[in-house]
Write a protein that holds these residues in place. Structure first.
Motif, short mmCIF file in Angstrom:
data_model
loop_
_atom_site.label_atom_id
_atom_site.label_comp_id
_atom_site.label_asym_id
_atom_site.label_seq_id
_atom_site.Cartn_x
_atom_site.Cartn_y
_atom_site.Cartn_z
N UNK A 164 0.82 -1.21 0.00
CA UNK A 164 0.00 0.00 0.00
C UNK A 164 0.86 1.26 0.00
N UNK A 165 1.90 1.25 0.83
CA UNK A 165 2.81 2.40 0.87
C UNK A 165 3.52 2.59 -0.46
N UNK A 166 3.92 1.47 -1.09
CA UNK A 166 4.59 1.56 -2.39
C UNK A 166 3.68 2.16 -3.44
N UNK A 167 2.41 1.74 -3.44
CA UNK A 167 1.47 2.29 -4.42
C UNK A 167 1.22 3.77 -4.19
N UNK A 168 1.11 4.16 -2.94
CA UNK A 168 0.88 5.57 -2.64
C UNK A 168 2.06 6.43 -3.08
N UNK A 169 3.27 5.98 -2.74
CA UNK A 169 4.46 6.74 -3.14
C UNK A 169 4.61 6.77 -4.65
N UNK A 170 4.25 5.64 -5.29
CA UNK A 170 4.37 5.58 -6.74
C UNK A 170 3.41 6.55 -7.42
#
Length: 479
Positions: free
Chosen positions: A16-22
């Motif tokens: 989830x954090x990776x998608x948000x940062x992406x």
């Protein structure tokens, strides 16, 4: 009654954090890329390098010989000129440059997206797609800024290299190998030093499939080169192509101060040359898969001619094709291959892309989100006031639209002089305004001083917006 499809596993906190940062990184990249498009018309190099495409559409010869034709800054292959032809449909120089800006950006974004989506690495799972998208974002953030901002023949050459290598690693039939050879060989029709791109394909097949496969592919590249070269010669003429692509570059010497040139590009060399070299030495086992060997060979085969191009008069780091051919396959393979830390890799890549792009935005002295077209609107007024009598030495696009004539550009005149090729008076006069009594130059951009020396010292100077207009009786002498 059929069984319900299995539920998708819930996303972890890291995913989830990776998608948000992406998403944040891609959004900021989009804003920054738009700012490059807005800035594009303010760079005179883009005017001079788009002008041959517009001139070609108007019917002007764009490859001069030693004594005929318009002397211009373009001394590269014809394929990029053909690619930018749609810009000539625009009704004005300003609109043509904005169309060219989109084409130029697509030359980077399109091939990068293809390589990041389809390079063989990992399996087609949701995690792999996230990793590939993160690789795409990080590639965009690491890509040398000049490729976004300036028309280079290198941009299309690199695009051909990326797509050609992707076709090669995925080739499963004779057609696939022929397509790979055709696209890679087309890179040489963009810039002469791109010869390392088809060479890398031949060497890779020799390493991975044996000498027979290498010789067959060399034959494919030679056949494709003959077809492409023959078509371009038929279109543009042998004399102009030979003079412009061989004699002029051959007459240019090395940078007069090698140490100064190396100091000026030291930061770029650390990224474009040192980083791949150190990475491949430290992580040799990572490059064992055959697809990554192609990326390594592309970097290596492009390096000698790239360094030579960088060290010539007028050369710069845009000649170093190896890094941008190497980076996308390496990032995709590093992020998308199955590992126990795969969830963390996209997170780190997204964070790096966001940080790098934020750094670029913050370092921008004048971050603009509106197309910089005011100078061209002013130029239209100047050209109308001095119809057929004003020369824009660094902006031939203006008078291609106002006078429908392709005049010499100053960088072409400078390059011709540095190559030791004298300009006959008849050729010089044929492609300057017949009644020239004014010269218009951007006062916020440097020039070679060639045009200014054609006016007497007492010439009147008037500032009109972004332009310095010099008027007076123009000296009747060769530029």
């Amino acid at each position: 009654m059929t069984d319900a499809p299995p539920a998708r596993p819930a996303l972890t906190a890291v995913q989830l954090a990776a998608r948000a940062l992406l998403l944040l990184a891609l959004a900021l990249l989009a804003v920054w890329l738009w700012s490059r498009l807005c800035r594009f018309p303010s760079v005179p190099w883009n005017d001079m390098r788009l002008a041959p495409s517009v001139a070609l559409a108007q019917g002007w010869p764009v490859y001069p010989t030693a004594d005929t034709g318009t002397i211009n800054t373009w001394m590269y292959g014809p394929l990029p000129l053909l690619l930018f032809l749609p810009a000539a449909w625009a009704p004005s120089a300003a609109d043509a440059l904005m169309i060219a800006a989109v084409i130029n950006a697509a030359l980077t974004i399109g091939p990068l997206a293809l390589v990041c989506a389809f390079w063989p690495a990992g399996s087609p799972t949701g995690a792999s797609r996230l990793a590939r998208t993160a690789a795409f974002a990080l590639c965009l953030a690491l890509w040398p800024e000049l490729h976004y901002s300036v028309i280079f023949s290198d941009n299309l050459a690199v695009a051909c290299g990326l797509v050609g290598n992707l076709l090669l690693v995925r080739a499963r039939s004779s057609l696939g190998f022929w397509l790979a050879a055709a696209v890679a060989t087309a890179a040489v029709g963009c810039k002469q030093i791109a010869l390392g791109i088809p060479l890398a394909q031949v060497v890779w097949l020799g390493v991975t499939a044996g000498s027979g496969a290498a010789w067959r592919h060399a034959g494919r590249c030679a056949a494709c080169g003959a077809v492409i070269g023959g078509a371009l010669i038929a279109k543009f003429g042998w004399a102009g192509l030979w003079f412009t692509l061989v004699e002029i570059p051959g007459g240019l010497g090395w940078a007069p101060d090698v140490a100064l040139r190396l100091r000026a590009v030291a930061a770029e060399l650390a990224l474009l040359v040192a980083l791949p070299a150190v990475t491949m030495m430290v992580a040799r086992r990572f490059f064992a898969p055959s697809a990554l060997r192609l990326a390594a060979l592309a970097w290596l085969c492009a390096l000698p001619l790239g360094l030579a191009g960088m060290m010539k008069v007028g050369g710069w780091t845009n000649s170093l094709h190896g890094f941008v051919l190497w980076l996308p396959p390496v990032l995709v393979s590093a992020l998308a291959r199955p590992t126990t830390r795969r969830a963390l890799a996209p997170l780190g890549a997204a964070a790096a892309a966001l940080a790098l792009t934020a750094g670029r935005v913050l370092a921008e002295p004048e971050f603009t989100l509106r197309p910089q077209l005011a100078a061209y609107h002013e130029a239209e007024g100047i050209a109308a006031q001095f119809a057929g009598a004003v020369w824009f030495p660094m902006h031939p696009l203006v008078t291609l639209y106002s006078d429908r004539h392709y005049y010499h550009d100053e960088d072409g005149l400078y390059t011709r002089s540095k190559a030791g090729k004298p300009i006959p008076e008849a050729q010089a006069a044929a492609h300057l305004p017949a009644a020239m009594r004014a010269i218009a130059q951007r006062h916020d951009w440097t020039d070679w001083g060639i045009a200014r020396r054609m006016l007497p010292p007492q010439s009147a100077e008037t500032v009109i917006g972004h332009w310095t207009l010099r008027t007076g009786r123009v000296a009747e002498k060769t530029p």
